[in-house]
Design a protein around this motif. Structure first.
Motif, PDB file in Angstrom:
ATOM      1  N   PHE A 170      38.777  60.773  25.182  1.00 14.78           N
ATOM      2  CA  PHE A 170      39.525  60.253  23.832  1.00 14.78           C
ATOM      3  C   PHE A 170      40.910  59.353  24.141  1.00 14.78           C
ATOM      4  O   PHE A 170      41.448  58.694  23.420  1.00 14.78           O
ATOM      5  N   SER A 171      41.432  59.382  25.488  1.00 18.02           N
ATOM      6  CA  SER A 171      42.702  58.567  25.754  1.00 18.02           C
ATOM      7  C   SER A 171      42.746  57.265  25.675  1.00 18.02           C
ATOM      8  O   SER A 171      41.570  56.646  25.657  1.00 18.02           O
ATOM      9  N   MET A 172      43.642  56.794  25.212  1.00 21.59           N
ATOM     10  CA  MET A 172      44.084  55.239  24.839  1.00 21.59           C
ATOM     11  C   MET A 172      45.280  54.695  25.685  1.00 21.59           C
ATOM     12  O   MET A 172      46.217  55.380  25.512  1.00 21.59           O
ATOM     13  N   PRO A 220      41.708  53.500  27.833  1.00 19.22           N
ATOM     14  CA  PRO A 220      40.550  54.330  28.561  1.00 19.22           C
ATOM     15  C   PRO A 220      40.998  54.581  29.625  1.00 19.22           C
ATOM     16  O   PRO A 220      41.343  53.726  30.304  1.00 19.22           O
ATOM     17  N   ASN A 259      34.712  52.973  17.667  1.00 19.28           N
ATOM     18  CA  ASN A 259      35.639  53.717  17.189  1.00 19.28           C
ATOM     19  C   ASN A 259      37.174  52.965  17.150  1.00 19.28           C
ATOM     20  O   ASN A 259      37.386  52.310  18.024  1.00 19.28           O
ATOM     21  N   VAL A 291      40.123  53.951  16.854  1.00 16.36           N
ATOM     22  CA  VAL A 291      41.412  54.372  17.542  1.00 16.36           C
ATOM     23  C   VAL A 291      41.145  54.333  18.869  1.00 16.36           C
ATOM     24  O   VAL A 291      42.032  53.923  19.733  1.00 16.36           O
ATOM     25  N   SER A 292      39.935  55.020  19.425  1.00 11.68           N
ATOM     26  CA  SER A 292      40.062  55.075  20.928  1.00 11.68           C
ATOM     27  C   SER A 292      38.859  54.246  21.455  1.00 11.68           C
ATOM     28  O   SER A 292      38.202  54.739  22.584  1.00 11.68           O
ATOM     29  N   TRP A 318      40.466  48.977  22.331  1.00 12.04           N
ATOM     30  CA  TRP A 318      41.213  48.846  23.534  1.00 12.04           C
ATOM     31  C   TRP A 318      41.423  47.311  23.782  1.00 12.04           C
ATOM     32  O   TRP A 318      42.231  46.925  24.097  1.00 12.04           O
TER      33      TRP A 318
END
Lengths: 277, 293
Positions: free
Chosen positions: A45-47, A49, B129, B131-132, B137
Motif C-alpha cells: 500500500f506504500s506510496m 511504491p 487506485n 491513492v496508492s 504514482w
C-alpha cells in the motif's frame, strides 16, 4: 554508403527498444501483481511504491490456510478438466463424421455450430439458472462441467475438424483396404496422426474453462466455486488486502499462463476456427 | 454391410454433438421467449401470468436500458478499435527478427491468459487506485493530480481493462498471419525502392484483411458478453455508467428476481448479437468453409 548503413542500424536498434518497451508495458500489470504478492500489506500500500522490499511468503501461507485455496483450485481442476474430457469425447467423433463422411448439410451444420457461440450467455441465463435450480444443480460441479463443455463444444468440433481435414484421405483408405474397421482406423491411424492437434484443442478448452467467469459467478456460491469466483470475492470493500489478492491471483493464473506460453502457436488455429494459419 | 450403410452409421457419430448443442440452444431460448411474455418473479412464483409485451415495454421505457445499449456499443466499439489498430501496429513491430523476439512475444500475449476477474481486480486495485495505485504514482511523479479512474471515468476504465485483455489476442492472430506473408515479394518491393510505409499499406495491410475480419468477429462475440470485469470492479455503477446489456439482464434476473423482464432483455441481447454476427459471418463465413470437402 556507410551513413545509410549506420542509419539502418540505428533504425533497427530503435525498433528493438520499442518492441521490448511495448512487451514490457503489456506484461507490467502481471509483473506488478507478482511483485505485490511477495510484499507485506504495508509495502503493498506504500506510496511511492516499494520496488525494493524484503520478499515474504506470508501472503501465500495465509491464502492457502484461510482462503481455503485448495478447495477452489480443486473445483477449477475438476470442472475445467471434466469439461475438457466431456467435450473431447463428443467432439472427436463429430469432427470425424464431418471431415470424412460429409453430407450436403455438413457445411450448414458446421456454420450453425459456430453460430451458437454467438448466442449471448445472458440470453439463456434465466432458463439455465432455473433448470439448474430445479435439478438441484445450483452450486454443483456437475452443472459447471456441462455448461463449460457446451460453451466450448463448437470451437472444439471446428478445431478438430480442421486438423482432420488436413490429414490425407489416402492414409485412411489404405487402412480400410487392409481391413481395419472404423474403430480401429480411429484408434490406430487417425488419433495418433492428429495427436498434436487434439492436444492443443484440449488445452484450449482447458484454458477457456479455467478462466470462464460468467457462469462460475452466476451458478456457484461456495461449494462448487472455482478460482475465478474466489478471486471475485476479494472485490468487496473490506477486502482491501492487496498483497493477498495478488497472491491468490498469481496462484489462479500461473498454471494457465504457463500452458498458454507453451501452446501459443497451436491456439491460433482454434481461436480462429482454422481461418488463419 | 454395404459401404453406403456404413457411411450412414459413421454419420451418426456427429449426432451427440449436434443434439447436445441443439438442446443447449433451443431449450433455454424457448424458455426465454416464453418467460418474456409472462409476469414471473422468483419471489412470488405463484403470481405468474401472461402479460403480452409488457416486459418489453418495461424494458424499452427503462432509462438504464438505453444506457446499457450505448455502453455495450461503446465498449465493443472502442475495444475493437484499440485492439485491431494496436494489434496490427505491434505485430508489424515484432515481425522482423530482433534480439529477444521470442521473449517479447510471450510478454505480449500473456494478458490473454489471465482470467477476467484477476485482470479487472489487478487493474482496479494495483494500477488505477487513486491513492496508492501505480498510475497515481506516475502522475504524482510528473507533478499531475492522480486520476480517480473508476469513479470519474468508469466506462473508460472498464474499456482499458478489457482492451488490455484482448490486445494480445489480436497480436497473436496477426503475428501468425504475418509469418505466411510472401517475403520475396516484400524484398522485391524494397529493391524497387518502396518505402516502409508503401509496403505496409500495399502489401501488409491487404494480407491482413482476413485475419482482421476474423479478429473482429471473434472479439465481437466475446465483447458483447463482457460481464466479470464489470461485476468485480464497478458493479455496473456509479449509477448505470458501466451497466452493459449482460449486466442489466443479470441485475433484473438474479438481484430483482424479475424473470419476465430479464428474459425480455435477454432476448434483446440475442437479437443484438445476431445483428452484429449475421453481417460478420457474411463477411468471412465463406472463407471459413472454403476448404470443406
Amino acid at each position: 554508403m556507410s551513413t545509410a548503413k549506420s542509419r539502418k542500424r540505428l533504425w533497427r536498434n530503435l525498433r528493438t527498444v520499442a518492441a521490448w518497451a511495448v512487451g514490457f508495458a503489456m506484461f507490467f500489470p502481471i509483473l506488478w501483481m507478482l511483485l505485490t504478492s511477495f510484499k507485506t500489506e504495508l509495502d503493498a500500500f506504500s506510496m511511492p511504491p516499494s520496488f525494493l522490499f524484503a520478499p515474504t511468503l506470508e501472503n501465500y501461507a495465509t491464502i492457502l490456510e484461510r482462503a481455503n485455496y485448495m478447495h477452489y483450485a480443486w473445483n477449477s481442476i475438476v470442472t475445467a478438466g471434466g469439461a475438457t474430457v466431456l467435450g473431447m469425447v463428443v467432439a472427436v467423433p463429430a469432427a470425424y463424421a464431418f471431415a470424412y463422411h460429409p453430407t450436403k448439410r455438413t457445411r450448414g451444420t458446421l456454420l450453425w455450430m459456430l453460430s451458437t457461440k454467438m448466442l449471448p450467455s445472458v440470453g439463456v441465463l434465466v432458463p439455465i439458472y432455473l433448470i439448474a435450480r430445479d435439478l438441484n444443480l445450483l452450486d454443483s460441479r456437475t452443472a459447471l462441467v456441462l455448461v463449460f463443455a457446451l460453451v466450448n463444444l463448437p470451437i472444439m468440433v471446428w478445431m478438430i475438424y480442421t486438423y482432420f481435414r488436413d490429414i490425407p484421405m489416402d492414409i485412411l483408405e489404405a487402412a480400410r483396404m487392409d481391413g481395419a474397421n472404423t474403430w480401429k482406423i480411429m484408434m490406430h491411424v487417425l488419433l495418433p496422426v492428429s495427436r498434436g492437434g487434439l492436444a492443443s484443442t484440449a488445452l484450449l478448452c482447458l484454458i477457456l474453462s479455467w478462466n470462464e467467469s460468467f457462469w462460475s459467478l452466476n451458478l456457484t456460491t461456495s461449494q462448487a466455486a472455482p478460482l475465478s469466483a474466489l478471486v471475485a470475492s476479494f472485490s468487496s470493500p473490506e477486502g482491501l488486502f492487496w498483497a493477498k489478492l495478488s497472491a491468490v491471483s498469481t496462484l489462479a493464473c500461473a498454471p494457465i499462463l504457463v500452458l498458454g506460453w507453451l501452446s501459443q502457436k497451436q491456439l491460433v488455429r482454434g481461436l480462429t476456427f482454422g481461418a488463419v494459419k | 454391410m454395404s459401404s453406403k450403410a456404413k457411411t450412414q452409421v459413421e454419420r451418426l457419430l456427429a449426432q451427440p454433438a449436434t443434439l447436445m448443442l441443439f438442446a443447449w440452444m433451443i431449450v433455454p431460448l424457448a424458455m426465454t421467449v416464453y418467460f418474456s411474455v409472462q409476469y414471473f418473479n422468483l419471489l412470488y412464483p405463484n403470481k405468474s401470468s401472461f402479460v403480452g409485451v409488457e416486459n418489453f415495454a418495461y424494458f424499452f421505457t427503462y432509462p438504464s436500458f438505453w444506457t446499457s445499449i450505448l455502453n455495450t456499443m461503446l465498449l465493443v466499439g472502442f475495444v475493437l478499435l484499440v485492439t485491431v489498430v494496436g494489434g496490427v501496429l505491434i505485430s508489424v513491430l515484432v515481425d522482423d527478427h530482433f534480439p529477444g523476439q521470442g521473449i517479447v512475444r510471450m510478454l505480449l500475449i500473456s494478458p490473454f491468459f489471465v482470467m477476467p476477474t484477476v485482470a479487472a481486480l489487478t487493474w482496479k486495485n494495483l494500477l488505477m487506485n487513486p491513492v496508492s495505485g501505480f498510475f497515481a504514482w506516475i502522475a504524482t511523479s510528473l507533478g499531475m493530480t492522480p486520476v480517480n479512474w473508476f469513479a470519474d471515468w468508469p466506462l473508460l476504465s472498464v474499456i482499458m481493462v478489457v482492451a488490455w485483455e484482448w490486445l494480445p489476442f489480436a497480436i497473436l492472430i496477426f503475428v501468425t498471419a504475418l509469418q505466411s506473408m510472401d517475403r520475396e515479394q516484400k524484398e522485391a518491393a524494397q529493391m524497387d525502392g518502396a518505402k516502409a510505409w508503401d509496403i505496409f499499406w500495399h502489401l501488409t495491410l491487404p494480407h491482413l484483411r482476413r485475419p482482421i475480419a476474423v479478429v473482429i468477429m471473434v472479439e465481437a462475440i466475446f465483447l458483447l458478453n463482457v460481464f466479470a470485469e464489470i461485476f468485480v470492479t464497478t458493479n455496473g455503477g456509479p449509477g448505470d455508467a458501466t451497466t452493459n446489456v449482460p449486466f442489466l439482464v443479470y441485475t433484473q434476473a438474479l438481484l430483482e428476481f424479475d424473470v419476465g423482464a430479464a428474459s425480455a432483455g435477454g432476448l434483446f441481447a440475442v437479437v443484438l448479437a445476431n445483428l452484429v454476427s449475421i453481417f460478420l459471418v457474411r463477411l468471412i463465413g465463406k472463407s471459413l468453409t472454403a476448404g470443406a470437402r
